[in-house]
Motif scaffolding. Structure first.
Motif, PDB file in Angstrom:
ATOM      1  N   ALA A   1      -4.015 -10.717 -11.946  1.00  0.00           N
ATOM      2  CA  ALA A   1      -3.840  -9.369 -11.408  1.00  0.00           C
ATOM      3  C   ALA A   1      -4.840  -8.399 -12.029  1.00  0.00           C
ATOM      4  O   ALA A   1      -5.350  -7.495 -11.353  1.00  0.00           O
ATOM      5  N   LYS A   2      -5.137  -8.587 -13.315  1.00  0.00           N
ATOM      6  CA  LYS A   2      -6.150  -7.744 -13.961  1.00  0.00           C
ATOM      7  C   LYS A   2      -7.510  -7.940 -13.303  1.00  0.00           C
ATOM      8  O   LYS A   2      -8.241  -6.979 -13.048  1.00  0.00           O
ATOM      9  N   GLU A   3      -7.867  -9.212 -13.069  1.00  0.00           N
ATOM     10  CA  GLU A   3      -9.171  -9.490 -12.464  1.00  0.00           C
ATOM     11  C   GLU A   3      -9.273  -8.913 -11.061  1.00  0.00           C
ATOM     12  O   GLU A   3     -10.304  -8.360 -10.677  1.00  0.00           O
ATOM     13  N   ILE A   4      -8.225  -9.046 -10.302  1.00  0.00           N
ATOM     14  CA  ILE A   4      -8.226  -8.532  -8.934  1.00  0.00           C
ATOM     15  C   ILE A   4      -8.110  -7.009  -8.928  1.00  0.00           C
ATOM     16  O   ILE A   4      -8.637  -6.333  -8.047  1.00  0.00           O
ATOM     17  N   GLY A   5      -7.434  -6.479  -9.946  1.00  0.00           N
ATOM     18  CA  GLY A   5      -7.267  -5.035 -10.046  1.00  0.00           C
ATOM     19  C   GLY A   5      -6.105  -4.501  -9.242  1.00  0.00           C
ATOM     20  O   GLY A   5      -6.081  -3.322  -8.885  1.00  0.00           O
ATOM     21  N   ALA A   6      -5.126  -5.385  -8.973  1.00  0.00           N
ATOM     22  CA  ALA A   6      -3.978  -4.959  -8.169  1.00  0.00           C
ATOM     23  C   ALA A   6      -2.779  -5.852  -8.464  1.00  0.00           C
ATOM     24  O   ALA A   6      -2.931  -7.045  -8.750  1.00  0.00           O
ATOM     25  N   VAL A   7      -1.595  -5.262  -8.372  1.00  0.00           N
ATOM     26  CA  VAL A   7      -0.331  -5.987  -8.554  1.00  0.00           C
ATOM     27  C   VAL A   7       0.465  -5.880  -7.259  1.00  0.00           C
ATOM     28  O   VAL A   7       0.620  -4.791  -6.714  1.00  0.00           O
ATOM     29  N   ASN A   8       0.927  -7.020  -6.768  1.00  0.00           N
ATOM     30  CA  ASN A   8       1.782  -6.977  -5.577  1.00  0.00           C
ATOM     31  C   ASN A   8       3.199  -7.474  -5.853  1.00  0.00           C
ATOM     32  O   ASN A   8       4.041  -7.458  -4.964  1.00  0.00           O
ATOM     33  N   THR A   9       3.457  -7.906  -7.091  1.00  0.00           N
ATOM     34  CA  THR A   9       4.785  -8.412  -7.447  1.00  0.00           C
ATOM     35  C   THR A   9       5.123  -7.990  -8.865  1.00  0.00           C
ATOM     36  O   THR A   9       4.344  -8.219  -9.792  1.00  0.00           O
ATOM     37  N   VAL A  10       6.275  -7.365  -9.033  1.00  0.00           N
ATOM     38  CA  VAL A  10       6.780  -6.988 -10.350  1.00  0.00           C
ATOM     39  C   VAL A  10       8.047  -7.782 -10.623  1.00  0.00           C
ATOM     40  O   VAL A  10       8.952  -7.829  -9.777  1.00  0.00           O
TER      41      VAL A  10
ATOM     42  N   ILE B   1       0.825  -1.202   0.000  1.00  0.00           N
ATOM     43  CA  ILE B   1       0.000   0.000   0.000  1.00  0.00           C
ATOM     44  C   ILE B   1       0.863   1.257   0.000  1.00  0.00           C
ATOM     45  O   ILE B   1       1.936   1.265   0.604  1.00  0.00           O
ATOM     46  N   PRO B   2       0.432   2.295  -0.759  1.00  0.00           N
ATOM     47  CA  PRO B   2      -0.839   2.411  -1.498  1.00  0.00           C
ATOM     48  C   PRO B   2      -0.669   2.268  -3.004  1.00  0.00           C
ATOM     49  O   PRO B   2      -1.432   2.863  -3.773  1.00  0.00           O
ATOM     50  N   TYR B   3       0.328   1.498  -3.471  1.00  0.00           N
ATOM     51  CA  TYR B   3       0.726   1.535  -4.883  1.00  0.00           C
ATOM     52  C   TYR B   3       0.341   0.297  -5.698  1.00  0.00           C
ATOM     53  O   TYR B   3       0.767   0.168  -6.839  1.00  0.00           O
ATOM     54  N   LYS B   4      -0.455  -0.599  -5.138  1.00  0.00           N
ATOM     55  CA  LYS B   4      -0.753  -1.847  -5.846  1.00  0.00           C
ATOM     56  C   LYS B   4      -1.562  -1.617  -7.127  1.00  0.00           C
ATOM     57  O   LYS B   4      -1.454  -2.409  -8.072  1.00  0.00           O
ATOM     58  N   GLU B   5      -2.361  -0.581  -7.158  1.00  0.00           N
ATOM     59  CA  GLU B   5      -3.128  -0.272  -8.368  1.00  0.00           C
ATOM     60  C   GLU B   5      -2.348   0.664  -9.280  1.00  0.00           C
ATOM     61  O   GLU B   5      -2.284   0.461 -10.499  1.00  0.00           O
TER      62      GLU B   5
END
Length: 327
Positions: free
Chosen positions: A284-293, A267-271
């Motif tokens: 990640a698209k379905e959830i609308g958030a990325v936690n790993t790059v 937080i707060p950058y997952k989106e």
């Protein structure tokens, strides 16, 4: 016993490997015959017993079943058919061939790589060759890859003279451990020794990984991941990017530099991070958030930044282990 009734300890996920291996420490089940650098008898009666033993491994739900390819479909055909049809392909099949005590040329080695495909039924191939002192330790891997038809390849040379091939082999390299009183096979190295040699050869380049967030002085990620990478001999480091604006990180050398390996995102950058990526995986698209790059390099100076969401895995996999294959 079948896989549905077998319980295994959970383990670390392996990127790019079937789900069969992602929720358990993998077992590779092998019966190695005497003409394949093993000790199991290879007379006709014993070969039938070998197949029976391999079938026990299949019934027991092992993750990987090592099948000696040289015996032909008349020996392994029924076993492979059962693995695909009755056990629904949940055990990966590794077609293998060993050439002990004989130096063979590239053409023959490639042919054995093709044979290890088990006529297209194998999920991976394993080719083990012999090499002379000062010989071509890369032959096995090179020829296995050419003969494998795009399937994953495990390839090494036997003995102490073939040790360097264990360094070159990219996955599932048999290793020993310092706590063991002796090595299981001549030339075996520990995981630590292999990694040390890979780093010295430049096969593993240094990368920097990050935890990206705001107001995260409490995060233990750098300490945890840094310690883990050190334990397994990786030359990487893991740092904290605690920034007020996401631009402060994505416009920095830490993100843009050629040592950037990837980043955890909190937080707060997952989106917000998603617009800076070259690809965002479907989950990640379905959830609308990325936690790993993850930074993927092509070896020619180019890279792609790929976004994943693994939060759901931490919820899904423990439930799946408890519920099994229920719909």
């Amino acid at each position: 016993m079948s896989r549905e009734n077998s319980k295994r300890a959970p383990g670390v996920q392996s990127k790019g490997i079937s789900w069969v291996i992602t929720d358990a420490m993998p077992l590779v089940y092998t019966v190695r015959t005497s003409n394949q650098a093993g000790t199991y008898p290879d007379d006709p009666d014993s070969i039938g017993e070998m197949v029976d033993l391999l079938r026990l491994g299949l019934r027991g739900g092992v993750e990987v079943l090592d099948v000696e390819a040289a015996w032909g479909r008349e020996v392994w055909g029924g076993l492979v058919g059962d693995a695909k049809e009755i056990y629904r392909g949940k055990t990966l099949l590794l077609g293998s061939h060993h050439v002990p005590g004989e130096i063979i040329g590239d053409d023959e080695a490639k042919r054995w790589g093709e044979v290890c495909q088990l006529e297209g039924e194998a999920d991976g191939v394993k080719l083990i060759l012999s090499v002379e002192e000062g010989g071509d330790v890369g032959q096995a891997l090179r020829c296995a890859r050419e003969g494998a038809g795009g399937k994953p390849a495990i390839a090494m040379a036997l003995g102490v003279v073939g040790q360097e091939s264990r360094v070159l082999n990219p996955s599932f390299t048999p290793v020993t451990h310092g706590a063991l009183p002796f090595v299981a096979a001549p030339g075996q190295l520990s995981a630590e020794e292999i990694m040390e040699r890979r780093v010295k050869r430049g096969l593993v380049g240094k990368r920097t990984y990050w935890i990206l967030g705001r107001n995260i002085p409490y995060t233990l990620s750098p300490a945890l991941h840094g310690l883990a990478m050190g334990v397994v001999g990786l030359p990487h480091d893991y740092q904290k990017a605690d920034v007020e604006r996401i631009e402060d990180f994505v416009e920095s050398e830490g993100w843009r530099g050629d040592q950037f390996g990837g980043s955890s995102v909190t937080i707060p950058y997952k989106e917000e991070i998603m617009k800076y990526l070259d690809e965002v995986k479907d989950e990640a698209k379905e959830i609308g958030a990325v936690n790993t790059v993850v930074a993927e390099y092509d070896g020619e100076g180019g890279r792609r930044l790929v976004g994943y969401n693994t939060d759901w895995v931490g919820i899904h996999d423990p439930i799946k282990r408890r519920l099994g294959e229920r719909e």
